[in-house]
Design a protein around this motif. Structure first.
Motif, PDB file in Angstrom:
ATOM      1  N   GLY A 151       0.919  -1.084  -0.217  1.00 56.66           N
ATOM      2  CA  GLY A 151      -0.381  -0.376  -0.125  1.00 56.66           C
ATOM      3  C   GLY A 151       0.886   1.478  -0.328  1.00 56.66           C
ATOM      4  N   SER A 152       1.634   1.195   0.855  1.00 57.71           N
ATOM      5  CA  SER A 152       3.022   2.528   0.961  1.00 57.71           C
ATOM      6  C   SER A 152       4.300   1.605   1.544  1.00 57.71           C
ATOM      7  CB  SER A 152       2.150   3.892   2.190  1.00 57.71           C
ATOM      8  OG  SER A 152       2.209   3.414   2.887  1.00 57.71           O
ATOM      9  N   LEU A 153       5.161   2.794   1.182  1.00 58.14           N
ATOM     10  CA  LEU A 153       6.620   2.376   2.431  1.00 58.14           C
ATOM     11  C   LEU A 153       6.448   2.302   3.631  1.00 58.14           C
ATOM     12  CD1 LEU A 153       9.652   2.503   1.150  1.00 58.14           C
ATOM     13  CD2 LEU A 153       9.401   4.435   2.149  1.00 58.14           C
ATOM     14  N   LEU A 154       5.628   2.970   3.958  1.00 60.01           N
ATOM     15  CA  LEU A 154       5.025   1.979   5.596  1.00 60.01           C
ATOM     16  C   LEU A 154       4.462   1.415   5.643  1.00 60.01           C
ATOM     17  CD1 LEU A 154       6.255   6.134   6.840  1.00 60.01           C
ATOM     18  CD2 LEU A 154       8.000   4.400   6.304  1.00 60.01           C
ATOM     19  N   LEU A 160       9.119  -1.479  13.210  1.00 61.95           N
ATOM     20  CA  LEU A 160       9.551  -0.387  13.376  1.00 61.95           C
ATOM     21  C   LEU A 160      10.096   0.284  14.194  1.00 61.95           C
ATOM     22  CD1 LEU A 160       9.630   2.201  11.165  1.00 61.95           C
ATOM     23  CD2 LEU A 160       7.261   2.871  11.962  1.00 61.95           C
ATOM     24  N   GLY A 161      11.234   0.853  14.368  1.00 64.34           N
ATOM     25  CA  GLY A 161      12.150   1.606  15.771  1.00 64.34           C
ATOM     26  C   GLY A 161      12.047   3.013  15.658  1.00 64.34           C
ATOM     27  N   ILE A 162      11.988   3.714  16.376  1.00 59.33           N
ATOM     28  CA  ILE A 162      11.999   5.113  16.492  1.00 59.33           C
ATOM     29  C   ILE A 162      13.032   5.720  17.952  1.00 59.33           C
ATOM     30  CG2 ILE A 162      11.087   7.441  16.951  1.00 59.33           C
ATOM     31  CD1 ILE A 162       8.585   6.395  15.387  1.00 59.33           C
ATOM     32  N   PHE A 171       6.756  -2.447  16.978  1.00 58.87           N
ATOM     33  CA  PHE A 171       6.817  -0.791  16.811  1.00 58.87           C
ATOM     34  C   PHE A 171       7.162  -0.544  18.405  1.00 58.87           C
ATOM     35  CE2 PHE A 171       5.451   3.131  17.949  1.00 58.87           C
ATOM     36  CZ  PHE A 171       6.083   4.098  17.319  1.00 58.87           C
ATOM     37  N   THR A 172       8.754   0.527  17.935  1.00 60.69           N
ATOM     38  CA  THR A 172       8.825   0.844  19.242  1.00 60.69           C
ATOM     39  C   THR A 172       9.684   2.448  19.427  1.00 60.69           C
ATOM     40  OG1 THR A 172      10.443  -1.221  19.951  1.00 60.69           O
ATOM     41  CG2 THR A 172      11.803   0.585  21.096  1.00 60.69           C
ATOM     42  N   ALA A 173       9.835   3.267  20.211  1.00 58.31           N
ATOM     43  CA  ALA A 173       9.733   4.436  20.191  1.00 58.31           C
ATOM     44  C   ALA A 173      10.309   4.732  21.495  1.00 58.31           C
ATOM     45  CB  ALA A 173       8.468   5.322  19.905  1.00 58.31           C
ATOM     46  N   LYS A 174      11.913   5.595  21.298  1.00 65.00           N
ATOM     47  CA  LYS A 174      12.629   5.910  22.262  1.00 65.00           C
ATOM     48  C   LYS A 174      12.415   7.726  22.362  1.00 65.00           C
ATOM     49  CE  LYS A 174      16.869   4.021  25.323  1.00 65.00           C
ATOM     50  NZ  LYS A 174      18.091   3.331  25.165  1.00 65.00           N
ATOM     51  N   LEU A 175      11.652   8.208  23.141  1.00 56.60           N
ATOM     52  CA  LEU A 175      11.420   9.639  22.568  1.00 56.60           C
ATOM     53  C   LEU A 175      11.497  10.219  23.744  1.00 56.60           C
ATOM     54  CD1 LEU A 175       8.393  10.017  20.568  1.00 56.60           C
ATOM     55  CD2 LEU A 175       9.806   8.457  21.365  1.00 56.60           C
TER      56      LEU A 175
END
Length: 394
Positions: A151-154, A160-162, A171-175
């Motif tokens: 469908g799209s690139l993402l 997905l890690g941020i 899904f991981t986000a460290k912020l």
């Protein structure tokens, strides 16, 4: 792969014939369909290779580099423009859609590359991937046409890690902060912002987990039920419900609110002019076990505001002239403000009662009890007509 064509003379007046004179082996700029099985072309990208004792080797070498520059790390500006742009930069690439016009006529599905003032076309092979820049889409060629990948690139990612890897979760986000905001009407949005957490069945969980150094301390959501639950934990294993909202009635319950209510199944005797602690041994409920039927004391588990109430009914002993008194006492000595009450008129056995009510701020560890007293004469507080209750209200 890499069938490349030139459908018009190059800029500067050079013709195909003139350029062909510089191609000792006949490869040149690929002026016609290339046979991918020619012995002097590689089988996958159709790159020309240098033949033994070949003159003008740099021409063949440069031709191979040109093809590599076009078809590796493949990205096109667009896949919806059916007409070549009026002005193009060197190396611009497009994916020709169905119905190509002008120089792109008949090149549907081909990769068009603008080189030295002309358009060259490359035929894809199954498995080729291309990134469409203006749409943010990744496409793949299946042998017949270009198909969107996920469908799209993402989309359709396995992780997905941020600012972190995805070892602990897909899904991981460290912020340090995050913002979710609605798209406003001025940005062609609705102004609304909703987020949906869906679970398979009522027995599953859908909710939020709140942790301290990755140890769970609170959870909120539809946890093992369709009721909304807010639960806390001291060890990440054992949980206490602080709030439960029934999804069928909307009624809110606090299952672990410090509260109790009880009665007594025996007559409490009261000597004349002497305060006596009322025994309460039959409890209707006793959340958190804060009322001790052995000592007849409620103990506050935490600082806060509490409300208490009591009911006493007169039962005659030797005389019905005894006056009925009641109060609620903190730490065995201090009556809670507003809790004292007395019957001063004549009364009848089994018909005269007194109620008491008090609100007080307690410290953790404070005890509360119900007391009664008969003035002038002794008497009994009647069994099954005595009640004492209390709970934290703030």
């Amino acid at each position: 792969m890499a069938r490349a064509y030139l459908n018009k003379p190059l800029t500067g007046g050079a013709t195909l014939t003139e350029i062909g004179k510089h191609c000792a082996t006949g490869f040149g700029r690929a002026f016609s369909h290339r046979d991918p099985f020619m012995s002097n072309n590689l089988p996958n990208l159709n790159l020309p290779i240098i033949a033994p004792s070949q003159a003008q080797k740099h021409v063949t070498h440069n031709e191979a580099l040109r093809i590599l520059d076009t078809v590796t790390q493949l990205a096109v500006l667009s896949d919806t423009s059916d007409t070549p742009p009026a002005v193009s930069s060197e190396g611009e690439r497009y994916l020709v859609p169905v119905g190509g016009q002008n120089e792109w006529a008949g090149q549907d599905g081909m990769i068009a590359s603008h080189e030295q003032g002309a358009w060259l076309f490359y035929a894809p092979r199954p498995g080729w991937r291309i990134f469409v820049i203006d749409a943010g889409l990744l496409k793949a060629f299946d042998g017949t046409g270009w198909q969107v990948v996920g469908g799209s690139l993402l989309e359709n990612l396995t992780g997905l890690g941020i600012g972190d890897d995805t070892a602990s979760a897909p899904f991981t986000a460290k912020l340090n902060n995050a913002l979710w905001t609605a798209r406003y009407a001025t940005d062609s949005g609705t102004g609304n912002l909703t987020q949906t957490l869906n679970k398979e069945s009522a027995a599953n969980d859908a909710g939020f987990i709140l942790q301290t150094d990755f140890a769970t301390r609170a959870v909120l959501g539809l946890l093992g039920t369709d009721k909304l639950r807010m639960s806390v934990s001291a060890d990440g294993t054992n949980f206490l419900d602080g709030l439960v909202i029934d999804n069928t009635t909307g009624i809110t319950d606090q299952p672990n609110l410090p509260r109790f209510s009880g009665t007594t199944n025996f007559d409490n005797f009261g000597a004349a002019d002497s305060w006596v602690k009322i025994g309460v041994n039959a409890l209707d409920y006793n959340d958190q076990g804060r009322f001790d039927a052995g000592t007849n004391l409620f103990t506050a588990p935490v600082d806060g505001l509490y409300q208490f109430g009591g009911h006493l009914l007169f039962k005659q002993d030797a005389s019905n002239g005894a006056r009925l008194n009641a109060r609620i006492v903190r730490n065995g000595t201090t009556a809670l403000p507003g809790s004292f009450g007395r019957n001063t008129g004549g009364h009848e056995d089994g018909a005269t009662f007194i109620n008491t009510l008090a609100v007080a701020r307690l410290n953790a560890g404070d005890t509360v009890e119900l007391q009664g007293m008969f003035s002038a004469f002794s008497g009994y507080f009647q069994a099954d007509e005595i009640s004492f209750w209390g709970y934290k209200i703030g």
